[in-house]
Design a protein around this motif. Structure first.
Motif, PDB file in Angstrom:
ATOM      1  N   VAL A  73      12.188  -9.959  52.572  1.00  0.00           N
ATOM      2  CA  VAL A  73      11.987  -9.469  51.155  1.00  0.00           C
ATOM      3  C   VAL A  73      11.997  -7.955  50.910  1.00  0.00           C
ATOM      4  O   VAL A  73      12.977  -7.487  50.157  1.00  0.00           O
ATOM      5  N   LEU A  74      11.415  -7.146  51.986  1.00  0.00           N
ATOM      6  CA  LEU A  74      11.387  -5.789  51.740  1.00  0.00           C
ATOM      7  C   LEU A  74      12.826  -5.243  52.190  1.00  0.00           C
ATOM      8  O   LEU A  74      13.200  -4.041  51.616  1.00  0.00           O
ATOM      9  N   THR A  75      13.369  -5.847  52.959  1.00  0.00           N
ATOM     10  CA  THR A  75      14.936  -5.263  53.282  1.00  0.00           C
ATOM     11  C   THR A  75      15.732  -5.440  52.181  1.00  0.00           C
ATOM     12  O   THR A  75      16.693  -4.434  51.807  1.00  0.00           O
ATOM     13  N   GLU A  76      15.818  -6.617  51.483  1.00  0.00           N
ATOM     14  CA  GLU A  76      16.575  -6.764  50.338  1.00  0.00           C
ATOM     15  C   GLU A  76      16.108  -5.655  49.327  1.00  0.00           C
ATOM     16  O   GLU A  76      17.091  -5.066  48.609  1.00  0.00           O
ATOM     17  N   ALA A  77      14.919  -5.642  49.004  1.00  0.00           N
ATOM     18  CA  ALA A  77      14.682  -4.717  48.018  1.00  0.00           C
ATOM     19  C   ALA A  77      14.960  -3.274  48.266  1.00  0.00           C
ATOM     20  O   ALA A  77      15.404  -2.400  47.503  1.00  0.00           O
ATOM     21  N   SER A  82      18.406   1.204  46.820  1.00  0.00           N
ATOM     22  CA  SER A  82      19.357   2.304  47.381  1.00  0.00           C
ATOM     23  C   SER A  82      20.642   2.013  46.926  1.00  0.00           C
ATOM     24  O   SER A  82      21.518   3.215  46.525  1.00  0.00           O
ATOM     25  N   LEU A  83      20.975   0.967  46.519  1.00  0.00           N
ATOM     26  CA  LEU A  83      22.505   0.529  45.904  1.00  0.00           C
ATOM     27  C   LEU A  83      22.385   1.198  44.282  1.00  0.00           C
ATOM     28  O   LEU A  83      23.357   1.946  44.001  1.00  0.00           O
ATOM     29  N   PHE A  84      21.195   0.809  43.694  1.00  0.00           N
ATOM     30  CA  PHE A  84      21.213   1.290  42.263  1.00  0.00           C
ATOM     31  C   PHE A  84      21.011   2.924  42.473  1.00  0.00           C
ATOM     32  O   PHE A  84      21.548   3.638  41.364  1.00  0.00           O
ATOM     33  N   SER A  85      20.374   3.339  43.325  1.00  0.00           N
ATOM     34  CA  SER A  85      20.055   4.932  43.628  1.00  0.00           C
ATOM     35  C   SER A  85      21.467   5.531  43.711  1.00  0.00           C
ATOM     36  O   SER A  85      22.046   6.554  43.282  1.00  0.00           O
ATOM     37  N   LEU A  86      22.350   4.968  44.637  1.00  0.00           N
ATOM     38  CA  LEU A  86      23.911   5.460  44.742  1.00  0.00           C
ATOM     39  C   LEU A  86      24.657   5.336  43.609  1.00  0.00           C
ATOM     40  O   LEU A  86      25.282   6.516  43.257  1.00  0.00           O
ATOM     41  N   LEU A  87      24.793   4.326  43.003  1.00  0.00           N
ATOM     42  CA  LEU A  87      25.555   4.138  41.652  1.00  0.00           C
ATOM     43  C   LEU A  87      25.156   4.928  40.685  1.00  0.00           C
ATOM     44  O   LEU A  87      26.039   5.662  39.697  1.00  0.00           O
ATOM     45  N   SER A  88      23.886   5.189  40.486  1.00  0.00           N
ATOM     46  CA  SER A  88      23.434   6.025  39.295  1.00  0.00           C
ATOM     47  C   SER A  88      23.339   7.415  39.488  1.00  0.00           C
ATOM     48  O   SER A  88      23.480   8.254  38.783  1.00  0.00           O
ATOM     49  N   GLY A  89      23.473   7.891  40.768  1.00  0.00           N
ATOM     50  CA  GLY A  89      23.595   9.018  41.434  1.00  0.00           C
ATOM     51  C   GLY A  89      24.828   9.913  41.020  1.00  0.00           C
ATOM     52  O   GLY A  89      25.093  11.042  40.585  1.00  0.00           O
ATOM     53  N   LEU A 107       9.963   3.814  49.553  1.00  0.00           N
ATOM     54  CA  LEU A 107       8.604   3.231  49.599  1.00  0.00           C
ATOM     55  C   LEU A 107       8.693   1.920  50.342  1.00  0.00           C
ATOM     56  O   LEU A 107       7.834   1.418  51.380  1.00  0.00           O
ATOM     57  N   SER A 108       9.795   0.930  49.920  1.00  0.00           N
ATOM     58  CA  SER A 108       9.939  -0.256  50.660  1.00  0.00           C
ATOM     59  C   SER A 108      10.284  -0.141  51.994  1.00  0.00           C
ATOM     60  O   SER A 108       9.907  -1.071  52.781  1.00  0.00           O
ATOM     61  N   GLU A 109      11.049   0.740  52.383  1.00  0.00           N
ATOM     62  CA  GLU A 109      11.381   1.037  53.855  1.00  0.00           C
ATOM     63  C   GLU A 109      10.234   1.376  54.739  1.00  0.00           C
ATOM     64  O   GLU A 109       9.922   1.052  55.935  1.00  0.00           O
ATOM     65  N   ASN A 110       9.304   2.324  54.017  1.00  0.00           N
ATOM     66  CA  ASN A 110       8.208   2.505  54.889  1.00  0.00           C
ATOM     67  C   ASN A 110       7.151   1.399  55.010  1.00  0.00           C
ATOM     68  O   ASN A 110       6.367   1.086  55.966  1.00  0.00           O
TER      69      ASN A 110
END
Length: 182
Positions: A73-77, A82-89, A107-110
């Motif tokens: 679950v955390l890997t998918e999150a 990350s994808l949304f951050s990349l695209l919206s960046g 946060l989810s990675e940590n």
């Protein structure tokens, strides 16, 4: 990965069905279906890749199916954020959204790293295959599991044998790890 994917395709649905069949109440089944599906996926993938991991690393993880419930679950999150951050960046007026998604991804990675560390630190997290007592357990478990079949006893004896085998491996692993800590 081929073994894992083939195992998931072939065995995930029957294992999930078997687990769901054990629950009698319909509402409880509906609530637990995603959890059983995730556990089945983790279990069949782990069982398929276990022989390869044993050969390559001389050890076997005993907590992998359970840790994968959380880490999946955390890997998918993390990937989604990350994808949304990349695209919206790429769009200047969406940069606050990119920063928010990057924060959530971090946060989810940590949290993923902390969960992995927790499971890795458990005394029964893994087995070193080259240990002598493990061979004794293997032959003892084979004997326990074959005895009800040979004697043509009821299936409940087979379940008891499997439970005894599991308890013995957990106790042996835990005591070995506690006695011989690195």
């Amino acid at each position: 990965s081929v073994l894992s994917a083939a195992s998931i395709i072939l065995f995930k649905r029957p294992v999930t069905y078997y687990l769901m069949k054990k629950i009698r109440r319909h509402k409880t089944r509906r609530i637990l279906r995603p959890l059983f599906g995730a556990f089945s996926l983790s279990l069949v993938a782990w069982l398929a890749t276990m022989p390869v991991a044993v050969v390559l690393y001389d050890s076997l993880s005993l907590v992998a199916p359970f840790s994968n419930l959380f880490s999946g679950v955390l890997t998918e999150a993390t990937l989604v954020f990350s994808l949304f951050s990349l695209l919206s960046g790429f769009i200047p007026f969406l940069s606050p959204l990119a920063e928010g998604n990057a924060f959530l991804a971090e946060l989810s990675e940590n949290l993923l790293c902390r969960i992995a560390s927790f499971f890795a630190d458990l005394p029964i997290a893994y087995l070193h295959i080259r240990q002598e007592w493990l061979l004794l357990w293997l032959f003892g478990s084979a004997f326990l599991l074959l005895l009800p079949v040979v004697l043509k006893k009821a299936r409940r004896y087979l379940r008891t044998a499997a439970l005894l085998s599991t308890v013995l491996i957990l106790l042996g692993t835990g005591s070995e790890r506690l006695l011989f800590r690195d």
